[in-house]
Design an enzyme around this catalytic site. Structure first.
Site, PDB file in Angstrom:
ATOM      1  N   LYS C  79     -46.721   7.034  35.078  1.00  0.00           N
ATOM      2  CA  LYS C  79     -46.993   6.873  33.645  1.00  0.00           C
ATOM      3  C   LYS C  79     -46.669   8.175  32.917  1.00  0.00           C
ATOM      4  CE  LYS C  79     -50.743   5.175  30.619  1.00  0.00           C
ATOM      5  NZ  LYS C  79     -52.159   4.741  30.591  1.00  0.00           N
ATOM      6  N   SER C 158     -52.958   0.370  28.207  1.00  0.00           N
ATOM      7  CA  SER C 158     -51.847   1.207  27.828  1.00  0.00           C
ATOM      8  C   SER C 158     -50.798   1.420  28.923  1.00  0.00           C
ATOM      9  CB  SER C 158     -52.360   2.575  27.385  1.00  0.00           C
ATOM     10  OG  SER C 158     -52.939   3.255  28.474  1.00  0.00           O
ATOM     11  N   SER C 182     -57.038   0.406  30.721  1.00  0.00           N
ATOM     12  CA  SER C 182     -55.590   0.641  30.608  1.00  0.00           C
ATOM     13  C   SER C 182     -54.790   0.475  31.895  1.00  0.00           C
ATOM     14  CB  SER C 182     -55.321   2.033  30.037  1.00  0.00           C
ATOM     15  OG  SER C 182     -55.439   2.012  28.643  1.00  0.00           O
TER      16      SER C 182
END
Lengths: 484, 95, 494
Positions: C79, C158, C182
């Site tokens: 990420k 997210s 997330s």
């Protein structure tokens, strides 16, 4: 001796509280492993944490906690076993994280006290609290016409903020408080107290009120004053300014002001006029500090003797006067120097020489005692020469001057210059006889009753012996012969 | 509305975020909605509840007072917009 | 695509150990997969050359008989919230334009040390603020799952890019981060496994902070076993993070025993929220039945403050974020919009650098911390957090784990739920309570919605009880036997 400002309508009293920022003596910063030394290349003593890089996290320096506790104990203050770091949020280019990690609702040290010796007696000034926080970096405004430069070397350096209660009532008291606080942290080894380098900085909260009133009126905060003298001057100016405001029908506004030493005045800092809202909240990157009573006890056991205790001891152990003791303990280096001179010697004589002769010279050349041209050991030797009647006090002053100039040992100077006191009664008697024989007139006057002339005779004998005759022996012999 | 336009301007200033004047009313409305929604917490009596201050139930770890970091101004400045020598720069600040 | 992209991490590991293929071969097919799937917009930055370099190094290590760790040679995605030395790191925000960290986050370093091969930095909601991956400065990510209605679905957020990459067989696993859901919510939306460990298990050092008391890194993978393998590599104490736990890290894979007899599984009645769809309700009941059949004992439990978790979260997280994001000021890195005065520079840089949702949350956070409101909002929320934590600890006196749905609905179309922030926040209704309490939780794909989109089931347990989670989740995974693949993998173009 109350400090009052005489106004047109009435007298005014000044109410002062000081917030002192003291840089904690530590090798590394409060929350990072970067160095703290003064004067390094710009942005060299900066870790990624101190630069507020994304994802960087603080880890507390344990020694800084000890230093804060030590300072709290030195201020006779309550140590809070539970304390919390909070974030103080505001934007400034030398504050890389956009917040300062500080302590707010739960400081590490609570109420304490600082004792001041003022000419009219002892004053006890309350300490409100002491908390730990990080310093910001440095903004440099004078290198470029359009830009401010930022150096983060100081960013993250550990500070203690020591907040007094509004107990101070005059510029003199404020000065005395600051000097005393500096002495205490220096004794403790928790801050070097160097105001020029910014290791100790002071904000003064000043307000005035009609004499005799006990209200607290709006105060102005004078920021970042960097010498004791300026603190006193700034307060004096600010108090008079406020009196003037009130007496011309105005009102004092709560604001941040800056002291300009060149003009000797304070002025409003427009850039800080925004209403501040620091939005404190506990720093989620850190845990509360939970101390054990043992941790505190261990520090307490190892506290050095502090100025107040030392003063009491100097009076009882060395028999020096209270006022001399106060002077001798005002700085740790002085006290240490004095004890080295006094140890095993005539302590009162030692105190005299340190306070009057040595301080006189240091003041003249603008040096501190740690840079004294005469080391304690040699001054001790001089005291010995006097006590042992090797030289007179009078000659000692000449020797002292020579020591200052050349740094030589007093014994050597006395030898080289043949300054040894004459204590041979026969030799002195010859000189006395000569003086009496040469001055029949004066002898007559003396014998007719002018007893004061004995001083003159002593002077003549000393002159004859180049000041080396033992004054007491001269005195005795003269009296004996003159009275005939 | 829980949050009026003046408050929006105030907190935008506090957070140093430029909000164009024509977006202020919408933002006030949106934020007010959120505020009204979170105010349901007032239903809960929390009189004797201790607020949570830390997630980790442990003693705070501490570092020794050793210099272990720093001394790399190049790394520190490597991403700086408009640096000058060893310094970061910003528009002139008037004190 | 090659069948190598369909492997699990465990299978790929075996293949590498048994020299069925090299890391370079494995990495190469994944590089081609990355290139072929650019339309998903799963990556902000591809690090394909670096991947080949690291794959070669891995093969060299293996040839010398000295593999680095449990993931040596395994291609993964990271990420874009984890700072990676020398590789652009943006947190999908304009304000981090051009930011090349001169350091590597602990989690990505741990993954490197375990030998894994980074394919790139995945797209995400800006600063991890979002549940649909639509707030990214680099554009929305498409969910590889879609149905025949012509609408692209969100991958959740997210960690949307991470979830999409794993679901679309672009990478074998991905590192994500979870603040209020997330990892778990996008994993559920994309039909993969997502695991948020106990707060403190993985270091936060070098991870761009959103809300410090909630942020926690974790893996997104295709199987529970893979999640165990990957968490093993990511977790561990870090002296650079004061909130990093010193609890020993157990062998997570070893906890997968298939044996859950006698385990008590809590079913919290408060999670039956108003208007919950029958498909979610049905999935949940099915999960309970399956675990019961496997020998576990379902028990009703009560978590009375559940309904307050979301509003609590939306005070605490923005408050912390408003402070954490103050460092993005145009002075030391990232975007700077030049201006005459300092405040002008701050305000335009931050006004232009942050997207709408981030600006909204920063202002929300500044508001709840501001003078006069701090007690009413922030302190109140922290008190609620204490109560929520207590709910869980009471429940865990009776049960070993808690089973809930992961999300209240399946992936929605890009552009939906955008009008009302509170509607978007509902996405995390089942994941936020465990985040507030710092508890470990995992989502396992458990079925399809009526529309044909994946839905997950969610297991929560007590602090540092990851072993229980992996064990139960693995059993559930086997019983559910979810093998449907996203439509993207069978589309004609490929």
């Amino acid at each position: 001796m109350t400090y009052l400002i005489q106004g047109r309508t009435n007298d005014w009293e000044v109410v002062i509280g000081l917030e002192v920022h003291a840089q904690i003596i530590s090798d590394a910063k409060l929350f990072s492993g970067a160095a703290t030394s003064f004067g390094a290349e710009p942005n060299s003593q900066v870790s990624l944490v101190d630069a507020g890089m994304p994802g960087m996290l603080p880890v507390i320096n344990e020694f800084c906690i000890q230093q804060a506790v030590r300072t709290g104990l030195g201020l006779d203050a309550k140590i809070n076993l539970h304390s919390v770091f909070e974030r103080k949020n505001y934007f400034y280019p030398d504050l890389p994280q956009g917040y300062q990690i500080s302590q707010y609702l739960h400081p590490i040290v609570g109420e304490g006290m600082v004792r001041l010796d003022m000419p009219d007696g002892t004053r006890e000034i309350g300490v409100e609290r002491l908390h730990m926080e990080q310093d910001a970096g440095k903004s440099i405004h004078d290198q470029d016409p359009n830009r401010t430069f930022i150096d983060l070397n100081r960013s993250g350096v550990a500070l203690m903020e020591i907040v007094s209660k509004p107990d101070l009532r005059s510029p003199e008291e404020a000065g005395a408080y600051l000097r005393k606080l500096r002495a205490i942290v220096q004794y403790l080894g928790t801050c070097d107290g160097n105001m020029e380098q910014g290791s100790l900085r002071c904000d003064a909260n000043v307000s005035v009120r009609p004499s005799g009133s006990d209200e607290l009126r709006t105060r102005a905060e004078i920021k970042n004053i960097n010498s004791v003298r300026f603190v006193m001057q700034a307060i004096e100016y600010e108090a008079e300014r406020q009196v003037d405001v009130y007496e011309t029908g105005g009102s004092v506004v709560q604001e941040t002001r800056l002291y300009d030493p060149d003009r000797g005045e304070t002025r409003s800092m427009r850039s800080k006029e925004d209403a501040h809202d620091y939005r404190y909240f506990p720093d989620p990157d850190l845990l509360p500090i939970d101390l054990t009573p043992d941790f505190v006890e261990e520090i307490k056991k190892n506290l050095p003797e502090l100025p107040d205790a030392k003063k009491v001891r100097f009076i009882s152990e060395y028999g020096v006067t209270e006022s001399d003791a106060g002077i001798l303990v005002a700085e740790q280096e002085t006290a240490k120097y004095f004890e080295e001179v006094a140890l095993g010697r005539d302590a009162k004589l030692a105190a005299n020489w340190v306070i009057h002769e040595l301080f006189g010279v240091l003041n003249k050349v603008g040096k501190g005692i740690s840079d004294s041209p005469i080391v304690a050991d040699k001054l001790g030797n001089l005291v010995d020469l006097i006590s042992n009647n090797v030289i007179s006090s009078r000659i000692a002053k000449d020797v002292f001057e020579e020591m200052v100039a050349k740094g030589k040992d007093p014994g050597v100077i006395v030898e080289e210059k043949g300054l040894k006191q004459i204590t041979d009664a026969g030799e002195i008697e010859i000189a006395v006889n000569n003086v009496i024989a040469d001055n029949a007139d004066q002898v007559k006057k003396f014998r007719e009753g002018n007893q004061k002339l004995v001083g003159w005779f002593v002077g003549q004998v000393m002159k004859k012996t180049q000041g080396k005759a033992n004054p007491q022996m001269v005195n005795e012999l003269l009296l004996e012969k003159l009275k005939g | 509305m829980a949050l009026d336009e003046a408050t929006v301007r105030k907190i935008a200033k506090l957070a140093r975020i430029k909000v164009p004047e024509n977006e202020v009313p919408t933002l006030a409305e949106e934020l007010s909605k959120i505020i009204e929604w979170i105010e349901q917490l007032n239903e809960v009596d929390t009189e004797n509840v201790t607020p949570m201050t830390s997630m980790a139930e442990m003693v705070m770890p501490k570092r020794a007072d050793k210099v272990t970091d720093g001394n790399y101004p190049d790394r520190v400045l490597s991403n700086a917009p408009n640096p000058e020598g060893p310094f970061y720069t910003v528009p002139k600040v008037i004190e | 695509m090659s069948e190598l992209t369909e492997l699990t991490i465990a299978e790929a590991r075996d293949g590498l150990v048994n020299r069925k293929f090299s890391s370079v071969e494995l990495t190469d097919v994944h590089i081609r997969a990355v290139e072929a799937a650019r339309d998903l917009n799963a990556f902000v930055t591809e690090t394909l050359d670096l991947a080949i370099e690291r794959a070669k190094a891995s093969d060299d290590r293996r040839a010398k008989g000295k593999p680095a760790g449990g993931m040596d040679g395994i291609p993964i995605a990271v990420k874009d919230l984890f700072c990676t030395e020398g590789v652009l790191t943006t947190a999908s925000s304009h304000i981090l334009d051009g930011f090349i960290p001169p350091y590597e986050s602990t989690v990505s370093q741990n993954l490197r040390d375990a030998g894994s091969v980074m394919l790139g930095k995945t797209n995400m909601d800006e600063f991890a603020m979002g549940s649909a991956n639509v707030t990214s400065f680099y554009g929305a990510v498409k969910n590889p799952w879609y149905v025949n209605d012509g609408k692209d679905r969100v991958p959740g957020g997210s960690s949307g890019g991470s979830a999409a990459a794993v679901a679309a067989n672009i990478s074998l696993g991905a590192a994500g981060s979870d603040t209020g859901g997330s990892i778990r919510q996008p994993a559920s939306f994309c039909g993969v496994v997502g695991m948020k460990p106990t707060y403190g298990r993985c270091s936060r050092w070098g991870m761009v902070a959103f809300a410090s008391s909630l942020d926690q890194a974790g893996p997104l993978t295709r199987t529970v076993r893979d999640a165990a393998i990957m968490l093993q590599a990511m977790a561990g104490h870090d002296s650079k993070d004061s909130t990093s736990s010193t609890e020993p890290v157990p062998n997570f894979e070893a906890s997968i025993t298939g044996e859950i007899k006698g385990l008590k599984i809590g079913i919290p009645s408060e999670y039956r929220i108003d208007g919950m769809s029958s498909e979610i309700e049905g999935l949940w009941s099915q999960g309970v039945e399956m675990l019961k059949d496997a020998g576990a004992e379902p028990l009703e439990v009560s978590l009375p403050h559940t309904k307050y978790a979301l509003p609590t979260y939306y005070i605490v997280a923005p408050a912390e974020a408003s402070s954490n994001l103050a460092r993005y000021d145009g002075v030391r890195y990232g975007l700077r919009v030049d201006a005459e005065t300092l405040d002008e520079m701050y305000e335009t840089t931050r006004g232009e650098g942050f997207g709408q949702e981030v600006r909204r949350r920063i202002m929300m956070g500044a508001y709840v911390l501001s003078a006069g409101y701090y007690d009413a909002y922030y302190v109140k929320a922290q008190k609620l957090r204490t109560l929520i934590l207590k709910d869980f600890s009471d429940a865990f006196k009776k049960v070993d784990a808690i089973l809930t749905p992961t999300t209240p609905f399946a992936a929605f179309a890009i552009g939906e739920k955008m009008d009302d922030p509170v509607q978007m926040y509902i996405n995390d209704v089942f994941t936020v309570p465990s985040s507030l309490a710092g508890l470990p939780a995992i989502t396992v794909p458990a079925g399809l919605s009526n529309e044909g989109l994946p839905l997950g089931l969610h297991l929560i347990t007590k602090p540092f009880g990851e072993e229980t989670l992996f064990c139960v989740a693995d059993v559930l995974e086997n019983l559910v036997s979810f093998h449907t693949k996203p439509a993207y993998l069978s589309k004609d173009a490929r």
